[in-house]
Every structure is written in structure tokens, then in C-alpha cells.
Design a protein around this motif. Structure first.
Motif, PDB file in Angstrom:
ATOM      1  N   LYS A  93      30.551  38.661  34.412  1.00  0.00           N
ATOM      2  CA  LYS A  93      31.578  38.122  33.506  1.00  0.00           C
ATOM      3  C   LYS A  93      32.032  38.769  32.295  1.00  0.00           C
ATOM      4  N   LYS A  94      30.910  39.625  31.713  1.00  0.00           N
ATOM      5  CA  LYS A  94      31.198  40.733  30.770  1.00  0.00           C
ATOM      6  C   LYS A  94      32.189  41.691  31.196  1.00  0.00           C
ATOM      7  N   GLY A  95      31.890  41.915  32.200  1.00  0.00           N
ATOM      8  CA  GLY A  95      32.451  43.589  32.918  1.00  0.00           C
ATOM      9  C   GLY A  95      33.954  42.894  33.210  1.00  0.00           C
ATOM     10  N   ARG A  96      34.293  41.560  33.877  1.00  0.00           N
ATOM     11  CA  ARG A  96      35.544  41.082  33.808  1.00  0.00           C
ATOM     12  C   ARG A  96      36.477  41.186  32.686  1.00  0.00           C
ATOM     13  N   ASN A  97      35.717  40.532  31.678  1.00  0.00           N
ATOM     14  CA  ASN A  97      36.296  40.715  30.447  1.00  0.00           C
ATOM     15  C   ASN A  97      36.678  41.884  29.785  1.00  0.00           C
ATOM     16  N   PHE A  98      35.816  42.767  29.820  1.00  0.00           N
ATOM     17  CA  PHE A  98      35.895  44.234  29.215  1.00  0.00           C
ATOM     18  C   PHE A  98      37.202  44.864  29.989  1.00  0.00           C
ATOM     19  N   ILE A  99      37.357  44.868  31.129  1.00  0.00           N
ATOM     20  CA  ILE A  99      38.170  45.613  32.179  1.00  0.00           C
ATOM     21  C   ILE A  99      39.612  44.939  31.853  1.00  0.00           C
ATOM     22  N   GLU A 100      39.755  43.481  31.455  1.00  0.00           N
ATOM     23  CA  GLU A 100      40.967  42.765  31.066  1.00  0.00           C
ATOM     24  C   GLU A 100      41.347  43.509  29.688  1.00  0.00           C
ATOM     25  N   ILE A 119      43.418  44.777  33.332  1.00  0.00           N
ATOM     26  CA  ILE A 119      43.125  44.358  34.961  1.00  0.00           C
ATOM     27  C   ILE A 119      42.856  42.909  34.654  1.00  0.00           C
ATOM     28  N   SER A 120      43.603  41.979  35.068  1.00  0.00           N
ATOM     29  CA  SER A 120      43.262  40.507  34.744  1.00  0.00           C
ATOM     30  C   SER A 120      42.733  39.766  36.141  1.00  0.00           C
ATOM     31  N   ARG A 121      42.959  40.294  37.346  1.00  0.00           N
ATOM     32  CA  ARG A 121      42.387  39.639  38.408  1.00  0.00           C
ATOM     33  C   ARG A 121      41.466  40.554  39.245  1.00  0.00           C
ATOM     34  N   CYS A 122      40.366  39.992  39.643  1.00  0.00           N
ATOM     35  CA  CYS A 122      39.525  40.656  40.327  1.00  0.00           C
ATOM     36  C   CYS A 122      38.817  40.073  41.748  1.00  0.00           C
ATOM     37  N   GLN A 123      38.731  40.689  42.613  1.00  0.00           N
ATOM     38  CA  GLN A 123      38.113  40.302  43.781  1.00  0.00           C
ATOM     39  C   GLN A 123      36.687  39.710  43.872  1.00  0.00           C
ATOM     40  N   SER A 124      36.256  38.495  44.345  1.00  0.00           N
ATOM     41  CA  SER A 124      35.137  37.950  44.172  1.00  0.00           C
ATOM     42  C   SER A 124      34.154  38.846  44.831  1.00  0.00           C
ATOM     43  N   SER A 125      32.893  39.217  44.255  1.00  0.00           N
ATOM     44  CA  SER A 125      32.073  39.776  45.080  1.00  0.00           C
ATOM     45  C   SER A 125      30.945  39.113  45.994  1.00  0.00           C
ATOM     46  N   HIS A 126      31.441  37.825  46.473  1.00  0.00           N
ATOM     47  CA  HIS A 126      30.626  37.305  47.271  1.00  0.00           C
ATOM     48  C   HIS A 126      30.476  37.842  48.925  1.00  0.00           C
TER      49      HIS A 126
END
Length: 201
Positions: A72-79, A84-91
Motif C-alpha cells: 500500500k505504501k509502495g502504491r502511494n509512493f509511485i502515485e 502512476i495512479s492505477r496498478c494491477q492487483s498482485s493476486h
């Protein structure tokens, strides 16, 4: 909490772009785009990425295969840092790692042109809009009916070939794919006027 990574480079942006599009990446593919094992480790220590293990039928080692996904921290960081506001899920790690592998094996200039599944969806919507604007209503209605009933699906990877300058569409296929799934990807290729290449996991 002290940060292990103080400086960010263009290669890091490429890495995060690939990870956001694919959802997961293995260390051996990250190395291909100049991200060393120690850099991955430091990103992990900084809680930007985390290990995601998955069972792989192709791994002779009984242990799980290891990949990395964004936290979650990584997603916030890259946004914040890269927009980069959208990411593929890692499931779906095994499928996603194959997507990352395809991207990391491309020419560096081609990697710069790779678009995410949702961008391809937008591109298809634009192409349909263009059909309507050009008065090609039969085609437009035909594709819109398919779209509304879920019979069109964006492919995993679209990039522009350095050699030909044309769009290339790739889809990673798992054993759970049905004929209808493939048919939906084929329609994506039709709309974008390109053939879809299929890669098995």
C-alpha cells in the motif's frame, strides 16, 4: 524510520511502471531492467514492495516461486512520485510474472511504449467512438453489443514495435482460459487492427 534508498533514478521509474502494469515481478526479470537484487532488498526494507510467493507447476524446486508486488505504501509512493495512479492487483502472481517477463525482455525503447490493460480498454473505446464519428454504425453497434455483454476483453500487454512501428498485442494464457476468453481477446486485436500473440504460462 530510516530510508534505505536515498536517490531515485530513471531505471526505478521503469521498474515501478512495469510492476504497476504487471502486478508482480520476479528478481530475474527485474535484473533485466537494471534493478539489482540489493536494490530490490532495499525497496523491500523500505516497505515499498513485498514478497509474494506462488505455487508454480513448472518449478522443480518444491518450494514456492518468489515474486514481488507493491505494498500500500509502495502504491502511494509511485502515485506521488511518478503519477502512476492505477496498478494491477498482485493476486494472480504466476500470470502476472509472465506479463512482467514479456515486458522486461523487450527493447528499452519498446518498454517505454508499453500500456496497461486499462489504457488498452480506453484505446478500444476511442476506436469505437471513431467508428461512430465516421458513420460506420453497423461496426460500432456490433462491437458495442459485444462490449456490453462482456465479450470484449483488453489484452495484457500492448506495445509499439521498434522494428515495424506497429502495435503488438500479447496475452498470457493460463490453463483456466476458455475459448470464450480467447475470443474476447481476439476482438480486442480486431478493434486495434493487430493480431494477438498468445504466451502460455
Amino acid at each position: 524510520m530510516k530510508e534505505h534508498i536515498k536517490h531515485w533514478y530513471p531505471k526505478d521509474e521503469t521498474f515501478f511502471k512495469v510492476l504497476s502494469i504487471a502486478g508482480n515481478i520476479r528478481q530475474e526479470d527485474a535484473v533485466k531492467i537494471d534493478i539489482s537484487a540489493s536494490r530490490l532488498k532495499n525497496m523491500e526494507k523500505d516497505k515499498l514492495i513485498e514478497k509474494v510467493t506462488y505455487p508454480s507447476r513448472y518449478n522443480s524446486n518444491p518450494k514456492s516461486s518468489v515474486s514481488y508486488g507493491l505494498t500500500k505504501k509502495g502504491r502511494n509512493f509511485i502515485e506521488q512520485k511518478y503519477g502512476i495512479s492505477r496498478c494491477q492487483s498482485s493476486h494472480a502472481a504466476e500470470h502476472n510474472c509472465k506479463v512482467a517477463e514479456i515486458i522486461c525482455n523487450l527493447d528499452k525503447r519498446e518498454i517505454g511504449t508499453v500500456q496497461a490493460e486499462w489504457q488498452t480498454r480506453d484505446q478500444m473505446a476511442e476506436a469505437l467512438e471513431q467508428m461512430k464519428n465516421e458513420g460506420d454504425y453497423d461496426q460500432y453497434d456490433y462491437y458495442m453489443d459485444l462490449w456490453k455483454t462482456g465479450l470484449i476483453s483488453a489484452v495484457d500487454v500492448v506495445y509499439t514495435s521498434v522494428k515495424t512501428g506497429e502495435l503488438v498485442c500479447c496475452e498470457v494464457v493460463t490453463n483456466s482460459y476458455k475459448d470464450s476468453d480467447i475470443a474476447a481477446k481476439e476482438v480486442c486485436g480486431e478493434i486495434l487492427h493487430t493480431e494477438v500473440e498468445y504466451v502460455r504460462v
